[in-house]
Design an enzyme around this catalytic site. Structure first.
Site, short mmCIF file in Angstrom:
data_model
loop_
_atom_site.label_atom_id
_atom_site.label_comp_id
_atom_site.label_asym_id
_atom_site.label_seq_id
_atom_site.Cartn_x
_atom_site.Cartn_y
_atom_site.Cartn_z
N SER A 102 0.80 -1.23 0.00
CA SER A 102 0.00 0.00 0.00
C SER A 102 0.83 1.28 0.00
CB SER A 102 -0.95 0.01 1.20
OG SER A 102 -0.25 0.17 2.41
N LYS A 124 0.55 4.68 6.76
CA LYS A 124 0.03 5.52 5.69
C LYS A 124 0.68 6.90 5.79
CE LYS A 124 -3.04 2.25 4.75
NZ LYS A 124 -2.82 1.33 3.60
#
Length: 275
Positions: A71, A150
């Site tokens: 990701s 993230k």
């Protein structure tokens, strides 16, 4: 009589000197014996000291984490079955300040929406699980929680959405400059990232559009750099935080890649709003 007294005095002085010399030799021998303590006797003390230092470092300064997915490609490498990047995440920055746009952060999933697919990394065996929990306290085993990594895109009070005419994410109506972001699908106007359906959201990884979402104070909006392969804030807009992450759930700031050797180097946080 005077001679007798003088003799006694001389003899006493000699005795004191002799006693002092004996005491000095005993002390020297004691010191020598203390210095010559076998290593196996000192080893447990050294292990305890090292363990205490490690626990303090993990608790207050930072700890390593492993990247398990793709990701955050290309910034951080990870995939099923491969050797993911090992990163060092420090805690001190957020003890004295708040996360800023562009920071790469590790956080624990803040709601059921984030955690519903998480499976504990602990053994079902009570004894083994206890050992795992013990070593986790010293940073030798990962914590038993759903930690994710993230990038911070927007902070409390800001409004985030996508997209402008070029398919860029916007914060407070201003398009972001995101050289770190990777899209594997071109922008299609009118194609959303997620659609509300009974029981949750339907995700279309090729879609980009979302929002607008106003980030609550004390929270942040996060996205993966690998935009078509990241279940980030966009995938959780139906939870109680509208997809945002409370700052209290952030474990720290990712600052360095420590493994494998070919990937060692700093992790750069670039403010996408500073264009």
């Amino acid at each position: 009589m005077a001679d007798d007294i003088d003799s006694v005095r001389v003899s006493g002085a000699d005795g004191e000197r002799a006693g002092g010399a004996t005491l000095g030799r005993r002390r020297a021998r004691a010191k020598k014996q203390k210095k010559q303590r076998p290593f196996w006797q000192e080893l447990p003390i050294l292990i305890v000291i090292a363990a205490v230092i490690a626990a303090l470092v993990v608790t207050f300064i930072g700890r390593p984490y492993v990247i398990p997915s793709q990701s955050m490609e290309p910034t951080l490498h990870g995939c099923t079955g491969c050797t993911g990047d090992r990163i060092y995440v420090e805690k001190l920055s957020y003890d004295f300040g708040d996360p800023k746009p562009g920071d790469v952060v590790v956080f624990v999933g803040p709601s059921h929406s984030w955690n519903k697919a998480y499976r504990s990394n602990r053994s079902d065996n009570v004894v083994v699980r206890g050992v795992q929990n013990f070593f986790s306290f010293f940073g030798l085993v990962p914590p038993d929680e759903n930690d994710l990594v993230k990038r911070v895109i927007a902070t409390g009070g800001q409004t985030v959405q996508c997209c402008d005419a070029e398919g860029r994410v916007m914060v407070d109506g201003k398009a972001l400059d995101e050289p770190y972001a990777r899209y594997i699908a071109p922008y299609q106007q009118g194609l959303p990232y997620s659609v509300k359906i009974p029981g949750g959201l339907s995700i279309n990884p090729r879609g980009r559009e979302f929002g607008p979402v106003q980030v609550p104070e004390g929270n942040v909006w996060v996205m993966g750099d690998n935009r078509n392969e990241s279940a980030d804030s966009r995938a959780h807009v139906d939870d109680e935080f509208s997809g945002t992450v409370p700052v209290d759930d952030i474990r720290g700031k990712a600052v360095f890649k420590i493994w494998p050797p070919s990937r060692i180097g700093p992790i750069h946080g670039q403010d996408p709003q500073a264009n």
